[in-house]
Design a protein around this motif. Structure first.
Motif, PDB file in Angstrom:
ATOM      1  N   LEU A 432     111.687 -17.174  20.407  1.00 20.36           N
ATOM      2  CA  LEU A 432     112.754 -18.146  20.662  1.00 20.36           C
ATOM      3  C   LEU A 432     112.161 -19.545  20.839  1.00 20.36           C
ATOM      4  O   LEU A 432     112.713 -20.535  20.342  1.00 20.36           O
ATOM      5  N   ALA A 433     111.017 -19.636  21.521  1.00 22.38           N
ATOM      6  CA  ALA A 433     110.352 -20.934  21.673  1.00 22.38           C
ATOM      7  C   ALA A 433     109.928 -21.488  20.322  1.00 22.38           C
ATOM      8  O   ALA A 433     110.029 -22.697  20.053  1.00 22.38           O
ATOM      9  N   LYS A 434     109.451 -20.608  19.440  1.00 25.65           N
ATOM     10  CA  LYS A 434     109.043 -21.057  18.111  1.00 25.65           C
ATOM     11  C   LYS A 434     110.252 -21.553  17.306  1.00 25.65           C
ATOM     12  O   LYS A 434     110.152 -22.527  16.541  1.00 25.65           O
ATOM     13  N   SER A 439     113.198 -26.024  14.822  1.00 27.51           N
ATOM     14  CA  SER A 439     114.387 -26.886  14.709  1.00 27.51           C
ATOM     15  C   SER A 439     113.974 -28.352  14.729  1.00 27.51           C
ATOM     16  O   SER A 439     114.530 -29.186  13.995  1.00 27.51           O
ATOM     17  N   LEU A 440     112.975 -28.656  15.578  1.00 23.89           N
ATOM     18  CA  LEU A 440     112.486 -30.031  15.602  1.00 23.89           C
ATOM     19  C   LEU A 440     111.820 -30.390  14.277  1.00 23.89           C
ATOM     20  O   LEU A 440     111.968 -31.510  13.767  1.00 23.89           O
ATOM     21  N   TYR A 441     111.048 -29.429  13.719  1.00 23.26           N
ATOM     22  CA  TYR A 441     110.411 -29.679  12.433  1.00 23.26           C
ATOM     23  C   TYR A 441     111.460 -29.929  11.344  1.00 23.26           C
ATOM     24  O   TYR A 441     111.256 -30.754  10.431  1.00 23.26           O
ATOM     25  N   LEU A 446     114.217 -33.561   7.352  1.00 24.66           N
ATOM     26  CA  LEU A 446     115.387 -34.276   6.838  1.00 24.66           C
ATOM     27  C   LEU A 446     115.112 -35.773   6.703  1.00 24.66           C
ATOM     28  O   LEU A 446     115.635 -36.444   5.802  1.00 24.66           O
ATOM     29  N   PHE A 447     114.271 -36.293   7.612  1.00 18.23           N
ATOM     30  CA  PHE A 447     113.974 -37.723   7.575  1.00 18.23           C
ATOM     31  C   PHE A 447     112.806 -38.061   6.661  1.00 18.23           C
ATOM     32  O   PHE A 447     112.784 -39.120   6.021  1.00 18.23           O
ATOM     33  N   LEU A 448     111.804 -37.149   6.598  1.00 20.94           N
ATOM     34  CA  LEU A 448     110.557 -37.490   5.917  1.00 20.94           C
ATOM     35  C   LEU A 448     110.342 -36.761   4.596  1.00 20.94           C
ATOM     36  O   LEU A 448     109.378 -37.082   3.878  1.00 20.94           O
ATOM     37  N   ALA A 449     111.178 -35.767   4.263  1.00 25.90           N
ATOM     38  CA  ALA A 449     110.945 -35.000   3.031  1.00 25.90           C
ATOM     39  C   ALA A 449     111.151 -35.897   1.808  1.00 25.90           C
ATOM     40  O   ALA A 449     112.004 -36.795   1.809  1.00 25.90           O
ATOM     41  N   LEU A 487     107.377 -28.240  23.229  1.00 31.22           N
ATOM     42  CA  LEU A 487     108.699 -28.401  23.832  1.00 31.22           C
ATOM     43  C   LEU A 487     109.425 -27.060  23.923  1.00 31.22           C
ATOM     44  O   LEU A 487     110.083 -26.747  24.930  1.00 31.22           O
ATOM     45  N   GLY A 488     109.301 -26.242  22.876  1.00 26.85           N
ATOM     46  CA  GLY A 488     109.962 -24.932  22.908  1.00 26.85           C
ATOM     47  C   GLY A 488     109.436 -24.060  24.035  1.00 26.85           C
ATOM     48  O   GLY A 488     110.208 -23.394  24.738  1.00 26.85           O
TER      49      GLY A 488
END
Length: 561
Positions: A432-434, A439-441, A446-449, A487-488
């Motif tokens: 779940l932490a992963k 989700s952050l990745y 979405l911004f950098l691809a 963070l996770g």
């Protein structure tokens, strides 16, 4: 033979051939594991074998006038409400016979009775007076597990020794310390700084047939094996008068050469000045070693003679449904009466000063707090030491040494008494932490691809890929190295620690964990799925994935905030 009933002599003929003795030893060692797995019968095959062997050996030794002297001495000892110590001095070719199995039909096994303790006595020119001690009995443990010698796990052996002595430590009867490494050089500073009474060695022992000498397998400066003879070890231990006993939990530690009675490790240590040495004449099993340590050190802490303490330990092994291994420990003594420790007497108190002198009252109070602090520090009772030192500070003691000792006690308490021990994190929490991290990745992607226009990737696209990869790497490596979690993991109260000591990880472990995960993601979803599925394959209940194993890390669950 010299005895309380007079002197006698007789002719001794060994009732066994050397081949018979080798067969007996093989039967003894081969039966150890099987006898521990079944309930003892009224009379086991092993016990009948040993009774027959010990009986023949007894009849060969105690014949004619020698037998008469023994019987009269036993009667005299019984009338005096005392025991009869059997001090065995034999020629070198007979040293390897397991004399501890001596058995008489009317007395039973002599070694199992505190009225007839049997010791291998080593006569030396100088007598050995008992050393005055007061609790705790200080034991220095030396565990040797060279990297190139398989078969011994340091941490497991240390846990067993601590467990066997835990109740004595809790009662303040024993203080158990451990050498940081199992090398000869590591002995010097601890022996110089502390008055240790016992050296307890756990490791491999062997007999070098070519050199005709016994040896212990210690570690060199690189962690590899180094053979150290009893003479070499004895040289390092000379001059430490408080050291009265060495226990060698090593197979073949008691063996001697044919020509040199001090060729074995135990005999060499006695000759170098150690008053008492206990060695194992056969390989001893873990359960028997634990029972032996518990009973033996409890008896020694009660200031029983060393040979009587060994008898108590043998009886404890025998009571634990073990027909064979009670005779494995062999004791070598220089002390004629077996007494190696005596209770230290306190010096007579000085006459008290007049009670109406305030300065003298203050001095005596400070002295009392200082004594209490010193004793607590010596026994690793950090809370008591802190309380006494804080009283000194509050009363106006400005001695820099008081402040230094208070800081030391607080540091040691923090190191040895963690508030709550973390538990191993569950696999579902880790996954779940992963997912949170992924989700952050996804947001970053979405911004950098790169733009999906169907054409070839240009310089801008490759730059975006580089920034994305670097950001993920920095996120994983830096956060784990600085705080032990991403963070996770922070959200789910998880933390990455080193497996060997449960301490925080550093940059090396963080980099290794990320690099293994990076290689898995290079293989796309299949590689990543296999990597995280490896958490489920760990049968040790540590839930280590491949990246954990490579980096030597664990993920633990922290207590609630």
């Amino acid at each position: 033979m010299a005895s309380p009933a007079g002197e006698a002599e007789g002719t001794f003929a060994l009732p066994f051939t050397e081949q018979d003795l080798e067969i007996l030893v093989l039967k003894i060692t081969g039966s150890v594991s099987s006898t521990r797995r079944r309930v003892r019968r009224l009379e086991s095959v092993e016990q009948r074998l040993l009774e027959d062997f010990g009986g023949q050996l007894f009849d060969a030794v105690f014949t004619g006038s020698v037998r008469t002297c023994l019987e009269r001495s036993l009667t005299a000892a019984e009338d005096a409400d005392a025991g009869l110590r059997l001090r065995l001095r034999v020629a070198a070719p007979l040293e390897n016979i397991p004399w501890e199995f001596l058995y008489a039909r009317e007395y039973g096994f002599l070694c199992l009775s505190p009225e007839t303790p049997l010791v291998r006595y080593v006569a030396m020119p100088r007598s050995v007076p008992p050393f005055p001690v007061r609790p705790p009995l200080r034991i220095l443990a030396m565990l040797s597990a060279p990297s190139d010698v398989p078969g011994l796990q340091n941490e497991e052996e240390w846990d067993k020794l601590q467990t066997s002595l835990s109740h004595l430590i809790a009662r303040g009867m024993v203080q158990l310390d451990r050498l940081p490494v199992g090398s000869l050089a590591a002995l010097q500073r601890p022996m110089r700084q502390q008055q240790y009474h016992v050296l307890h060695f756990v490791g491999h022992g062997l007999y070098d047939e070519d050199a005709d000498d016994g040896a212990l397998v210690l570690e060199d400066e690189t962690g590899r094996a180094r053979l150290v003879t009893g003479r070499d070890l004895g040289t390092m231990l000379r001059g430490y008068r408080s050291l009265r006993l060495v226990v060698l939990n090593a197979c073949e530690g008691a063996r001697s050469s044919v020509d040199d009675p001090f060729g074995g490790v135990a005999q060499a240590l006695v000759r170098q000045g150690v008053p008492a040495v206990i060695a194992m004449q056969f390989e001893i099993s873990d359960p028997a070693a634990v029972v032996f340590s518990q009973s033996f050190y409890e008896a020694v802490a009660d200031l029983l003679p060393a040979d009587v303490a060994v008898v108590e330990a043998r009886k404890a092994i025998f009571a634990a449904e073990n027909d064979v291994e009670w005779a494995t420990p062999v004791i070598y003594l220089r002390s004629p009466d077996g007494t190696i420790f005596e209770e230290a007497s306190d010096p007579p108190p000085a006459p008290p000063p007049p009670v109406d002198d305030p300065s003298e009252q203050r001095r005596r109070q400070f002295a009392e707090w200082n004594r209490a602090a010193a004793l607590a520090l010596e026994q690793d009772r950090w809370n008591d030491a802190i309380a006494a030192l804080e009283q000194l500070t509050a009363a106006g003691d400005n001695d820099p040494d008081t402040a230094r000792r208070l800081l030391y006690a607080r540091d040691r308490k923090q190191q040895t008494e963690p508030a709550t021990q973390p538990v191993i994190a569950e696999v579902r929490d880790r996954l779940l932490a992963k997912l949170i991290d992924l989700s952050l990745y996804l947001i970053l992607i979405l911004f950098l691809a790169p733009s999906a226009d169907g054409g070839e990737l240009d310089t801008d696209d490759w730059l975006r890929f580089g920034v994305l990869a670097a950001t993920v790497a920095i996120y994983e490596i830096v956060l784990t190295a600085l705080w032990g979690c991403t963070l996770g993991k922070y959200v789910l109260r998880l933390k990455v620690v080193r497996r060997r000591d449960r301490r925080p990880v550093g940059w090396t472990e963080s980099l290794l964990r990320w690099f293994v995960q990076f290689l898995a993601w290079v293989a796309c979803l299949v590689g990543a799925a296999v990597l995280y599925a490896s958490l489920l394959w760990d049968k040790s209940e540590l839930h280590q994935g491949w990246h954990d194993r490579v980096a030597g890390t664990l993920v633990v669950k922290l207590p609630p905030r």
